[in-house]
Design an enzyme around this catalytic site. Structure first.
Site, mmCIF file in Angstrom:
data_model
loop_
_atom_site.group_PDB
_atom_site.id
_atom_site.type_symbol
_atom_site.label_atom_id
_atom_site.label_comp_id
_atom_site.label_asym_id
_atom_site.label_seq_id
_atom_site.Cartn_x
_atom_site.Cartn_y
_atom_site.Cartn_z
ATOM 1 N N ASN A 110 51.742 57.635 82.486
ATOM 2 C CA ASN A 110 52.176 56.366 81.918
ATOM 3 C C ASN A 110 52.851 56.582 80.573
ATOM 4 O O ASN A 110 52.526 57.504 79.836
ATOM 5 C CB ASN A 110 50.991 55.397 81.782
ATOM 6 N N PHE A 114 51.532 50.845 74.400
ATOM 7 C CA PHE A 114 50.702 49.788 73.800
ATOM 8 C C PHE A 114 51.263 48.394 74.094
ATOM 9 O O PHE A 114 51.334 47.537 73.213
ATOM 10 C CB PHE A 114 50.571 49.970 72.285
ATOM 11 N N SER A 174 47.423 58.274 71.461
ATOM 12 C CA SER A 174 48.360 57.944 72.537
ATOM 13 C C SER A 174 49.658 58.711 72.321
ATOM 14 O O SER A 174 50.185 58.745 71.211
ATOM 15 C CB SER A 174 48.661 56.441 72.557
ATOM 16 N N ASN A 176 52.469 57.813 73.494
ATOM 17 C CA ASN A 176 53.574 56.916 73.816
ATOM 18 C C ASN A 176 54.025 56.018 72.674
ATOM 19 O O ASN A 176 54.879 55.162 72.859
ATOM 20 C CB ASN A 176 53.182 56.050 75.020
ATOM 21 N N THR A 177 53.448 56.197 71.489
ATOM 22 C CA THR A 177 53.906 55.515 70.281
ATOM 23 C C THR A 177 54.398 56.586 69.317
ATOM 24 O O THR A 177 53.613 57.439 68.888
ATOM 25 C CB THR A 177 52.779 54.694 69.633
ATOM 26 N N LYS A 216 39.412 58.163 68.919
ATOM 27 C CA LYS A 216 39.841 58.739 70.190
ATOM 28 C C LYS A 216 40.915 59.781 69.949
ATOM 29 O O LYS A 216 41.936 59.481 69.324
ATOM 30 C CB LYS A 216 40.367 57.652 71.128
ATOM 31 N N ASN A 245 42.179 61.390 75.257
ATOM 32 C CA ASN A 245 43.274 60.565 75.747
ATOM 33 C C ASN A 245 44.052 61.339 76.812
ATOM 34 O O ASN A 245 43.616 62.391 77.270
ATOM 35 C CB ASN A 245 44.182 60.170 74.570
#
Length: 344
Positions: A110, A114, A174, A176-177, A216, A245
């Site tokens: 993915n 967020f 994450s 993805n940021t 995390k 993660n």
């Protein structure tokens, strides 16, 4: 029953399937029907972070980002529920398509970014829920907030969710940021942790209750980097660490359809990497800080493996997508079968 439901859901695009699943689980929760879908797990109470958990198997953040199906998930037998990641302001996330199944590897990639409806919407859903069990709320920063000002976003979220959470998870891992994972290292991490700890102390006085903070982390750090993070968490007085993660690695999905998509890889291929991170943390922490393990649990024995590696609790996400609610009970049973010396 779940295998049939999965076949139908997997005939849809991953994100459509995800949204429909949340709607169905939420509706089932409101009607009290979800209890009929699976046998309730055995009671296996554990105390972690000063909180009482009916069993050590929880829902990982990311599946119910907005808290829309809290009661529905609770009725499936989870020992605790973690919602989010939520940001101060609503944001759409990254462009679609951004969610990919790799069923041959029991994996998901993915790059959602967020996507969520903001902290105020999430809190409205929390207030509407009947669930009285352990609820974690996972917080992050908006994509357009500069990394050097990320602390502001985390504190803004912490202020709002504190009174409504059993514990709060700070997501600095994450992939993805842009720039987010840099917050796991050096002075950036220490400054963030110090700010969180100071704010936590002030919120204790305001609300008259102590809400633990969990951090995390990613599975892609070296052992030395993981050890440094562990020491920073101890020094700053954090209450738990969640490992891990998703991974940026692609081991185990090479050559598969969608295997080269950008984003974070979760599911079976991340299991060994995640468990290794848990072991490194356990060696470094020496029982001074609890570990919540997540990553690649697709069978009950994998949950037991995480506990044996040093975790006190486990969470599932991708495994739940592939195996359904039966995985919760199977995981609780496998943990219960461990030697008592390994129970945390």
């Amino acid at each position: 029953m779940y295998s049939l439901a999965r076949e139908l859901l997997f005939s849809l695009s991953p994100e459509t399937s995800h949204e429909l699943s949340i709607d169905l689980i939420g509706a089932g929760g409101r009607l009290g029907l979800n209890r009929l879908l699976t046998k309730e797990p055995a009671s296996l109470p554990v105390k972690v972070m000063g909180l009482e958990f009916p069993n050590p198997v929880g829902l990982a953040a990311g599946l119910d980002k907005n808290g829309d199906a809290i009661d529905g998930f609770a009725q499936l037998g989870f020992g605790f529920i973690e919602i989010g990641t939520v940001t101060p302001r609503p944001q759409p996330g990254n462009p679609k398509p951004r969610l990919f199944r790799l069923p041959e590897a029991e994996a998901i990639i993915n790059r959602m970014g967020f996507n969520n409806q903001g902290v105020d919407h999430l809190l409205a859903r929390v207030r509407a829920a009947k669930y009285k069990g352990v609820l974690g709320i996972n917080i992050g920063k908006n994509f357009d907030t500069p990394v050097e000002r990320a602390v502001d976003d985390y504190l803004a979220c912490l202020d709002k969710v504190y009174a409504h959470a059993s514990y709060v998870t700070v997501n600095v891992s994450s992939p993805n940021t842009p720039g987010l994972r840099s917050l796991q290292f050096g002075d950036s991490l220490k400054q963030l942790l110090e700010a969180l700890r100071v704010r936590q102390e002030s919120l204790v006085k305001v609300h008259g209750k102590y809400v633990p903070l969990a951090i995390k982390i990613a599975p892609d750090m070296s052992d030395e980097e993981t050890a440094l993070v562990a020491q920073a968490l101890l020094e700053s007085g954090m209450d738990a660490v969640i490992a891990t993660n998703t991974t940026l690695g692609r081991e185990g999905v090479e050559g598969l359809p969608h295997g080269d998509e950008a984003g974070g890889l979760s599911g079976a291929p991340v299991r060994e990497k995640s468990t290794h991170t848990v072991k490194v943390l356990a060696d470094e922490l020496g029982g001074r800080l609890p570990i919540i393990a997540v990553g690649g649990i697709t069978e009950g024995r994998h949950a037991a493996e995480k506990i044996a590696a040093g975790a006190s609790l486990v969470q599932i996400y991708s495994g739940f997508i592939y195996k359904g609610p039966a995985l919760i009970r199977e995981s609780v049973d496998a943990i219960a079968a461990l030697p008592k010396s390994l129970g945390k």
